[in-house]
Structure formats: structure tokens, C-alpha cells
Design an enzyme around this catalytic site. Structure first.
Site, mmCIF file in Angstrom:
data_model
loop_
_atom_site.group_PDB
_atom_site.id
_atom_site.type_symbol
_atom_site.label_atom_id
_atom_site.label_comp_id
_atom_site.label_asym_id
_atom_site.label_seq_id
_atom_site.Cartn_x
_atom_site.Cartn_y
_atom_site.Cartn_z
ATOM 1 N N CYS A 136 -5.209 -3.008 2.400
ATOM 2 C CA CYS A 136 -5.024 -3.054 3.847
ATOM 3 C C CYS A 136 -6.301 -3.293 4.642
ATOM 4 C CB CYS A 136 -4.251 -1.822 4.322
ATOM 5 S SG CYS A 136 -3.331 -2.203 5.848
ATOM 6 N N LYS A 188 -9.573 2.111 -2.223
ATOM 7 C CA LYS A 188 -9.815 1.521 -0.890
ATOM 8 C C LYS A 188 -11.159 1.966 -0.321
ATOM 9 C CE LYS A 188 -7.405 1.017 3.583
ATOM 10 N NZ LYS A 188 -6.142 1.335 4.295
ATOM 11 N N GLU A 201 0.855 -1.201 0.000
ATOM 12 C CA GLU A 201 0.000 0.000 0.000
ATOM 13 C C GLU A 201 0.897 1.261 0.000
ATOM 14 O OE1 GLU A 201 -2.106 0.266 3.724
ATOM 15 O OE2 GLU A 201 -3.502 1.792 3.006
HETATM 16 C C1 ACM Z 1 -4.215 0.209 7.040
HETATM 17 O O1 ACM Z 1 -5.332 0.084 6.555
HETATM 18 N N1 ACM Z 1 -3.237 0.781 6.347
HETATM 19 C C2 ACM Z 1 -3.900 -0.274 8.395
#
Ligand code: ACM
Length: 260
Positions: A142, A109, A38
Site C-alpha cells: 500500500c 511494510k 493488504e
Molecule cells: C495504506 O497504506 N493502507 C493506505
């Protein structure tokens, strides 16, 4: 297919250094699919949208598009990378897919973690699945992991491989990833980062533990907190056999009418 996951410590605001690091660690790799962490070009711990915006890029376009196209050419395969994506005035924590001819697709995301809610906008593209050579792949980023619906949505849409760029700070995801693989019968490529970032009064240490998991939850390759590329030979067709027993197709036997 030969797949790989790169684990390293991206430098905060060090895009050129991060390009150099990724280039160096993948220079001898020949892979059908490579997953990077990420926000792998920018680092993670920004204090505001305003601070990150100058480093964010549109996809396609910009130096990261040229760079990931170069990496895809060098490995002769697909690349999934976590990036800060700018779209007009909006900032997304995204994963982008490249092949040797260039940009292919974006995932934004959906489940933002903690202070990310003050920096990024929630993704608006759902959980799409894309052709990547022999495999169908899906992306999540993530904290999406803590919602089993993320991996499930990708599996129901036909993903053979879940590609998961991450900057993990909580200890649970590497174990949860094994469960996500088993319950969806998919391959799972967890590309986490290592290192720590300290800003103002915040400090985060990233846990590493990247891994490559098969559809029965077997860990084919894994790391602790070292900087390294791990690889595995996989047959994506294994992810299309959803039978746990001859009478139990794990996706077709779901009973959504009873779920809330
Ligand atoms: C995250 O979502 N970077 C912990």
C-alpha cells in the site's frame, strides 16, 4: 505467464470468512502468480496493536500458512498476500510469498500510513527480490507506493514484476502505478480491496481500482469497485528490456551522483 489480481472486501476479524471468499473467487483459476490485497485475512481498521495481535500470525506457521499453501496448490502457482505478521511481540504489516510447496518469503511494510504507525512496527527487511518461476518478483504494501524509491529499489534489484497488495483510501495510486511501471519498465500487479470499515470515530472507504500494468504503462486489465479476479498473459522478459531508445537504458543511465 498468466498472472492475476483478486479484489474483494475482507471482513474485519473474519479470517474464516475471508479464507472462504478467497477460495471461492479463485477456485477455477490456473495462474502462475496471484496477488491478494493488504491485510486480506484480518481486515484493516484495528484500534490498537493489542486488538490485532490475537489475529496476527507467524510465517511460516498458523492457519494462514496452511491456507495460502492450499491456494498456491489450487492455482498451481505463486501467491502474494497481505497479512498481519507477528514476530515475538512485534507486529508487522507484511506481504508473504507462497508456492505450492508452502511458505517462501516475507516483505514487511516500510512506509506505514497514518494510524498504522500506532499499530505496526516499520519493516526491517528492505525491498528483496525473489524467484517466482519464470519471473523475479518484488513486494511492496500500500502506502509504499508514494515513495518512488520503493518500486525503484525493486527494479534496481532485478524485479520483473512489482506485486502490490493494498488497502487504498487516497485516489492517486492507480495513476501513480502506471508511472512506476513506465519509469522502471516493470510489470505491476496492484491488488486493492473494496468496501468500507467503521470503528469508533473513524470510517474508511477503500477505492478498489486494482490493475495489471505492463512495462510501458499499458493497463492490461483493471477493475472499478467490483469483487472480481482479473488476469493477463504476460512475458516477464519484456521487463528486462530497459531501453527506452537504443541509447537510453532506463536503469543504467541513472546519475545517482546528482540525486539527493
Ligand atoms: C495504506 O497504506 N493502507 C493506505
Amino acid at each position: 505467464m498468466k498472472v492475476g489480481v483478486l479484489q474483494f472486501s475482507p471482513a474485519l476479524k473474519g479470517k474464516d470468512a475471508n479464507f472462504r471468499k478467497i477460495r471461492e473467487l479463485t477456485k477455477d483459476a490456473r495462474l502462475d502468480l496471484l496477488v491478494l490485497p493488504e491485510l486480506c485475512t484480518t481486515g484493516y481498521l484495528f484500534t490498537s496493536t493489542k486488538e490485532l495481535m490475537p489475529l496476527a500470525e507467524e510465517f511460516p506457521g498458523g492457519s494462514s500458512t496452511a491456507f495460502f499453501t492450499e491456494v498456491a496448490n489450487n492455482i498451481s502457482g505463486y501467491v502474494v498476500a497481505g497479512v498481519a505478521e507477528k514476530s515475538a511481540d512485534t507486529l508487522y504489516n507484511s506481504a508473504v510469498l507462497f508456492d505450492p510447496s508452502g511458505y517462501v518469503a516475507t516483505y514487511r511494510k516500510i512506509h506505514l500510513f497514518d494510524k498504522e504507525k500506532e499499530i505496526f512496527t516499520t519493516g526491517d527487511l528492505g525491498f528483496p527480490v525473489f524467484d517466482a518461476g519464470e519471473a523475479k518478483i518484488g513486494m511492496m504494501v500500500c502506502f509504499d507506493w508514494i515513495y518512488p524509491e520503493s518500486a525503484r529499489s525493486l527494479a534496481v534489484t532485478g524485479a520483473d514484476i512489482v506485486c502490490h497488495p493494498a488497502n487504498l483510501v487516497l485516489p492517486y495510486c492507480p495513476r501513480a502505478a502506471v508511472t512506476r511501471s513506465i519509469e522502471n519498465r516493470v510489470f505491476y500487479l496492484l491488488a486493492d480491496r473494496i468496501g468500507a470499515e467503521k470503528r469508533l470515530n473513524a470510517e474508511l472507504t477503500f477505492i478498489g481500482q486494482s490493475e495489471i500494468i505492463d512495462p510501458k504503462g499499458n493497463v492490461l486489465a483493471s477493475l472499478e469497485t467490483e469483487e472480481a479476479l482479473i488476469t493477463a498473459e504476460i512475458d516477464p522478459a519484456q521487463a528486462r528490456d530497459k531501453f527506452v531508445t537504443p541509447r537510453n537504458d532506463i536503469l543504467n543511465d541513472r546519475k545517482p551522483e546528482f540525486y539527493r
